[in-house]
Scaffold this active site. Structure first.
Site, PDB file in Angstrom:
ATOM      1  N   ASP A 154       2.910  -4.466   7.975  1.00  0.00           N
ATOM      2  CA  ASP A 154       1.743  -3.609   7.803  1.00  0.00           C
ATOM      3  C   ASP A 154       0.532  -4.521   7.966  1.00  0.00           C
ATOM      4  O   ASP A 154       0.215  -5.298   7.068  1.00  0.00           O
ATOM      5  CB  ASP A 154       1.804  -2.966   6.413  1.00  0.00           C
ATOM      6  CG  ASP A 154       0.503  -2.294   6.015  1.00  0.00           C
ATOM      7  OD1 ASP A 154      -0.495  -2.419   6.765  1.00  0.00           O
ATOM      8  OD2 ASP A 154       0.478  -1.652   4.962  1.00  0.00           O
ATOM      9  N   CYS A 201      -4.694   2.547  -3.781  1.00  0.00           N
ATOM     10  CA  CYS A 201      -3.471   3.035  -3.130  1.00  0.00           C
ATOM     11  C   CYS A 201      -2.326   2.054  -3.293  1.00  0.00           C
ATOM     12  O   CYS A 201      -1.502   1.886  -2.382  1.00  0.00           O
ATOM     13  CB  CYS A 201      -3.684   3.332  -1.645  1.00  0.00           C
ATOM     14  SG  CYS A 201      -4.817   4.669  -1.351  1.00  0.00           S
ATOM     15  N   GLN A 248      -4.713  -4.809   6.861  1.00  0.00           N
ATOM     16  CA  GLN A 248      -5.723  -5.747   6.364  1.00  0.00           C
ATOM     17  C   GLN A 248      -5.764  -7.025   7.181  1.00  0.00           C
ATOM     18  O   GLN A 248      -6.834  -7.579   7.427  1.00  0.00           O
ATOM     19  CB  GLN A 248      -5.436  -6.106   4.897  1.00  0.00           C
ATOM     20  CG  GLN A 248      -5.600  -4.958   3.926  1.00  0.00           C
ATOM     21  CD  GLN A 248      -7.025  -4.454   3.864  1.00  0.00           C
ATOM     22  OE1 GLN A 248      -7.989  -5.187   4.095  1.00  0.00           O
ATOM     23  NE2 GLN A 248      -7.184  -3.187   3.576  1.00  0.00           N
ATOM     24  N   LYS A 305     -10.410  -0.617  10.176  1.00  0.00           N
ATOM     25  CA  LYS A 305     -10.470  -1.837   9.361  1.00  0.00           C
ATOM     26  C   LYS A 305     -10.833  -3.035  10.229  1.00  0.00           C
ATOM     27  O   LYS A 305     -10.974  -4.149   9.745  1.00  0.00           O
ATOM     28  CB  LYS A 305      -9.126  -2.071   8.681  1.00  0.00           C
ATOM     29  CG  LYS A 305      -8.757  -0.877   7.809  1.00  0.00           C
ATOM     30  CD  LYS A 305      -7.964  -1.249   6.619  1.00  0.00           C
ATOM     31  CE  LYS A 305      -7.288  -0.051   6.030  1.00  0.00           C
ATOM     32  NZ  LYS A 305      -7.939   0.399   4.781  1.00  0.00           N
ATOM     33  N   HIS A 347       0.877  -1.172   0.000  1.00  0.00           N
ATOM     34  CA  HIS A 347       0.000   0.000   0.000  1.00  0.00           C
ATOM     35  C   HIS A 347       0.915   1.223   0.000  1.00  0.00           C
ATOM     36  O   HIS A 347       2.023   1.167   0.546  1.00  0.00           O
ATOM     37  CB  HIS A 347      -0.825  -0.049   1.290  1.00  0.00           C
ATOM     38  CG  HIS A 347      -1.874   1.007   1.407  1.00  0.00           C
ATOM     39  ND1 HIS A 347      -1.594   2.285   1.805  1.00  0.00           N
ATOM     40  CD2 HIS A 347      -3.218   0.964   1.195  1.00  0.00           C
ATOM     41  CE1 HIS A 347      -2.722   2.980   1.834  1.00  0.00           C
ATOM     42  NE2 HIS A 347      -3.718   2.201   1.469  1.00  0.00           N
TER      43      HIS A 347
HETATM   44  C1  LIG Z   1      -2.468  -2.755   3.453  1.00  0.00           C
HETATM   45  C2  LIG Z   1      -2.773  -1.382   3.959  1.00  0.00           C
HETATM   46  N1  LIG Z   1      -1.807  -0.656   4.525  1.00  0.00           N
HETATM   47  C3  LIG Z   1      -2.033   0.562   5.018  1.00  0.00           C
HETATM   48  C4  LIG Z   1      -3.255   1.165   4.942  1.00  0.00           C
HETATM   49  C5  LIG Z   1      -3.438   2.533   5.484  1.00  0.00           C
HETATM   50  O1  LIG Z   1      -4.277   2.507   6.572  1.00  0.00           O
HETATM   51  P1  LIG Z   1      -4.811   3.874   7.204  1.00  0.00           P
HETATM   52  O2  LIG Z   1      -5.326   4.689   6.068  1.00  0.00           O
HETATM   53  O3  LIG Z   1      -5.871   3.439   8.131  1.00  0.00           O
HETATM   54  O4  LIG Z   1      -3.662   4.512   7.889  1.00  0.00           O
HETATM   55  C6  LIG Z   1      -4.298   0.455   4.340  1.00  0.00           C
HETATM   56  C7  LIG Z   1      -5.639   1.062   4.216  1.00  0.00           C
HETATM   57  O5  LIG Z   1      -6.048   1.646   3.273  1.00  0.00           O
HETATM   58  C8  LIG Z   1      -4.049  -0.844   3.844  1.00  0.00           C
HETATM   59  O6  LIG Z   1      -5.015  -1.542   3.268  1.00  0.00           O
END
Ligand SMILES: Cc1ncc(COP(=O)(O)O)c(C=O)c1O
Lengths: 422, 148
Positions: free
Chosen positions: A215, A379, A218, A241, A138
Site C-alpha cells: 500500500d 482510518c 503514503q 496524496k 489503513h
Molecule cells: C496508508 C494509506 N492507505 C490507503 C489509503 C487510502 O487511500 P485513498 O482514500 O486515496 O484510496 C490512505 C489514505 O487515506 C493511506 O494513508
C-alpha cells in the site's frame, strides 16, 4: 499551452534545500487564511494541496480537449486518448515499472487493493489460506481482505508492531508459512509515519513464493519508489496524496500476474468483442479499466508527478525529515505531549497526544489559529487500540511546509495547554 | 481567541475536568451506548427510571471536552425529570445546536453554554452524542446511538 511548463526548476546546494518560498507560490490555496490567520496546512497525509499546474491541466483539458477516449476517430477523442495514455507512461516512469500495461488507472489506493482482493484473491484463495497484513494498516488495507475472507474462508493474520510503532520483522517471519497466500502491507504508515522494511519483507515472502502487495498511498510522496528494485508484485497509489487530483490513482502489478487475473468489473472499454454467448476481454491494461475513467484526473495526475519529480523525491524526503526533526526538538516544551510512533525510520508525520486534552479539542483550537491538523483514528483504528488511545492529533508535512509553520504549530499547542491547563 | 472562548466556556472546562454523575449505576433499569465513529468517542449511559421519572442517571466513557461536559451537564439536567420533559429537553437542545438561532425554543438554562457549538459544525456531534444516547434509552431501543 503545455501545463507542465509551470513546473519548478532551480539550482540547489544541499539535499532538502528546496526553495520553499518559491514553491509555495505554486500552490494557490496556501495564500488563503483561516480564522483570520494565514493557513498552515499540516494535513498532508490526508491529502496534499495542488500546484497551479495541476489545476491548470484539468481546466485545460475541459476547455480544449474533452472527449471520451479509446472510442472516437475525431480529433478531440484522439487528443484525449493520447494525453491519457501519455499520463500512464509518466506514471510508469515514476514507479519505474517495466511495462506501461502494468499500470492500471483506478480511483485510488482503496480501489486498487479491492481490485487485487476481488480479482486475484477471489479467484484463487480457499478456506484456510492466509493473508498476512500488519497492525499498522489503513482500513483500506484491512477491509478488502476481511471481505475476501468472508467470501472464501481465507484467514487474516496480523503482524504486530512494537511500542515504537515498528513492524516486528521476527513476528512476520514466524507468521509467514505454508498457508500464506499473500502479504499485503503498508509501505509507510499514515497514522504513525513508520516506514516498513519492505525490501526484507518482499525477499522473505518471495523465498516462499508468496506475492506481496504494498500500500503505497503514503510512501510514494515521501521518497523514490522503484517497483522493479523493490520487486513487489502489486503497488497501490493515490494521485491526491502526490499533489494530484482526487478520484485518480493506480495499481501497478507484474504483467504475468495481471494476465492470469480475471477481469474485475465488466463494461465498456474492457472488451475486445461482445456477444450474448461469450465476450472476449481487452488486453492489459484495459481489461481492468471498465467504463469511462477520470480522464482529466489522469492527465493532471501526470502533471503532478512531473512536478514532484522536478522538486525531487530525495529533496522532499530530506526537507520533510528536517521539519520532523525540528518538531521533535520542540516536543518537550509542551506539557504532557507524547509522540505516538517513534520508529527509527519515519516519514514526515507527527502523531501525538497531550495528557488531559482530547485530540479533537486540540484540532479545534489549532484550527482557530489557522493550523490544520487531523484529529482522530486516521482510518487506522487497530493502531489506536494497540496504544490504548481513542485517537491522536497528527501533523503531517509536505514539500511546501516551513520551519516557521512548525513553530506556529507549537505556538498553537501552547495555547491548547494554557486553555486546558488550569 | 475571544470566539474560541464562546465554544470553550469555563463551565465546559469544569465539567470536563470533574464530570458529574460519572460512573456505573448499581441497578439501572436502562443502559444505552453511544458512539461517535468520527472521533472515537464512546459513552455508556445508565438510567434508573421509576414511574416515568428519571430517578438516577450516570455515564461513563471517553471523549473530548465538549462531549464529556455535555454528558455531565445532561445528567444534571435530567435527573428527577419525567421522561416527557426529558424528551422536550432533547428536542430543545437539538434545535439550539442545529437550527436557525432565531427560531423560538424553550429556555435551556445551564445547557445554553453549548450554544457556541453551533458555529462549529464538526463539533455538533460531540455535544449531541450523550443526548442521542439518552433519547435511545428513553425510547427503549437497544441500538447504539450513532452520530453518523
Ligand atoms: C496508508 C494509506 N492507505 C490507503 C489509503 C487510502 O487511500 P485513498 O482514500 O486515496 O484510496 C490512505 C489514505 O487515506 C493511506 O494513508
Amino acid at each position: 499551452m503545455n501545463a507542465t511548463v509551470l513546473a519548478p526548476s532551480f539550482v540547489q546546494e544541499n539535499l532538502g534545500d528546496i526553495p520553499v518560498a518559491r514553491l509555495r507560490a505554486d500552490f494557490p490555496i496556501l495564500a488563503r487564511s483561516v480564522h483570520g490567520k494565514p493557513l498552515v496546512y499540516f494535513d498532508n497525509a490526508a491529502t496534499k494541496q495542488k500546484p497551479a499546474s495541476v489545476i491548470e491541466a484539468e481546466k485545460f483539458y475541459y476547455e480544449h480537449t474533452n472527449a471520451n477516449i479509446h472510442r472516437g476517430v475525431h480529433t478531440l477523442s484522439q487528443e484525449a486518448t493520447t494525453a491519457y495514455e501519455n499520463a500512464r507512461e509518466t506514471l510508469r516512469r515514476f514507479l519505474n515499472a517495466a511495462k506501461v500495461e502494468e499500470i492500471i488507472f483506478l480511483r485510488g489506493t482503496t480501489e486498487a487493493i479491492n481490485l487485487v482482493a476481488q480479482s486475484y484473491g477471489r479467484s484463487r484463495f480457499q478456506a484456510g489460506d492466509e493473508i498476512l497484513i500488519s497492525a499498522l494498516e489503513h482500513h483500506s488495507n484491512i477491509l478488502p481482505w476481511q471481505l475476501l475472507c468472508e467470501q472464501t474462508g481465507a484467514v487474516l493474520k496480523v503482524v504486530p508492531i512494537n511500542d515504537a510503532g515498528e513492524f516486528i520483522y521476527e513476528e512476520f517471519e514466524r507468521l509467514l508459512g505454508a498457508r500464506t497466500k499473500l502479504v499485503a502491507v503498508g509501505h509507510v504508515s499514515n497514522a504513525l509515519g513508520s516506514v516498513n522494511p519492505v525490501k526484507r519483507i518482499i525477499a522473505a515472502a518471495h523465498a516462499q513464493s508468496v506475492p506481496v502487495l504494498l500500500d503505497g498511498a503514503q510512501a510514494a510522496a515521501h521518497g523514490e519508489v522503484d517497483v522493479q528494485a523493490l520487486d513487489c508484485d502489486f503497488y497501490a497509489i493515490s494521485g491526491h496524496k502526490l499533489y494530484g487530483p482526487t478520484g485518480i490513482g493506480a495499481l501497478y502489478a507484474k504483467k504475468a500476474i495481471l494476465e492470469a487475473m480475471p477481469p474485475w468489473q465488466g463494461g465498456g472499454d474492457m472488451i475486445t468483442t461482445v456477444s450474448f454467448e461469450k465476450s472476449t476481454y481487452a488486453p492489459l491494461p484495459h481489461k481492468f479499466e471498465a467504463g469511462t475513467p477520470n480522464i482529466a484526473g489522469g492527465i493532471a495526475f501526470a502533471v503532478a508527478l512531473d512536478y514532484v519529480k522536478r522538486v525531487g523525491l530525495a529533496n522532499i524526503h530530506a526537507h520533510e525529515a528536517r521539519l520532523l526533526a525540528h518538531a521533535m526538538s520542540r516536543v518537550a516544551e509542551i506539557k504532557g505531549m507524547r509522540v505516538i510512533g517513534t520508529a527509527r525510520e519515519k516519514a514526515g508525520i507527527l502523531s501525538f497526544v497531550i495528557e488531559g486534552v482530547h485530540p479533537h479539542d486540540i484540532g479545534t483550537i489549532l484550527d482557530h489559529q489557522g493550523v490544520a491538523i487531523r484529529a482522530g483514528h486516521h482510518c487506522a483504528m487497530p493502531v489506536m487500540t494497540r496504544y490504548g488511545i481513542p485517537g491522536t492529533a497528527r501533523a503531517s508535512f509536505g514539500l511546501y511546509n516551513t520551519l516557521e509553520e512548525v513553530d506556529r504549530l507549537f505556538d498553537g499547542l501552547k495555547v491548547v495547554v494554557d486553555m486546558f491547563g488550569r | 481567541m475571544s470566539d474560541l472562548r464562546e465554544l470553550y466556556q469555563e463551565v465546559i472546562f469544569d465539567h470536563n475536568r470533574h464530570p458529574r454523575n460519572f460512573g456505573v449505576l448499581e441497578h439501572p433499569t436502562k443502559v444505552a451506548h453511544g458512539h461517535n465513529p468520527l472521533c472515537g468517542d464512546q459513552l455508556t449511559l445508565y438510567l434508573t427510571v421509576r414511574d416515568g421519572v428519571v430517578v438516577e442517571v450516570s455515564f461513563q466513557g471517553q471523549g473530548c471536552a465538549i462531549s464529556t461536559a455535555s454528558a455531565s451537564l445532561m445528567t444534571e439536567a435530567v435527573k428527577g425529570k419525567p421522561l416527557a420533559e426529558v424528551e422536550q429537553l432533547f428536542a430543545a437542545f437539538h434545535t439550539m445546536l442545529t437550527e436557525d438561532p432565531t427560531e423560538p425554543r424553550s429556555d435551556l438554562g445551564k445547557l445554553e453554554v453549548f450554544e457556541g457549538v453551533r458555529e462549529y459544525p464538526a463539533r455538533v456531534k460531540c455535544a449531541t452524542l450523550a443526548w442521542h444516547t439518552l433519547h435511545n434509552a428513553v425510547l427503549g431501543t437497544d441500538e447504539t446511538a450513532k452520530t453518523e
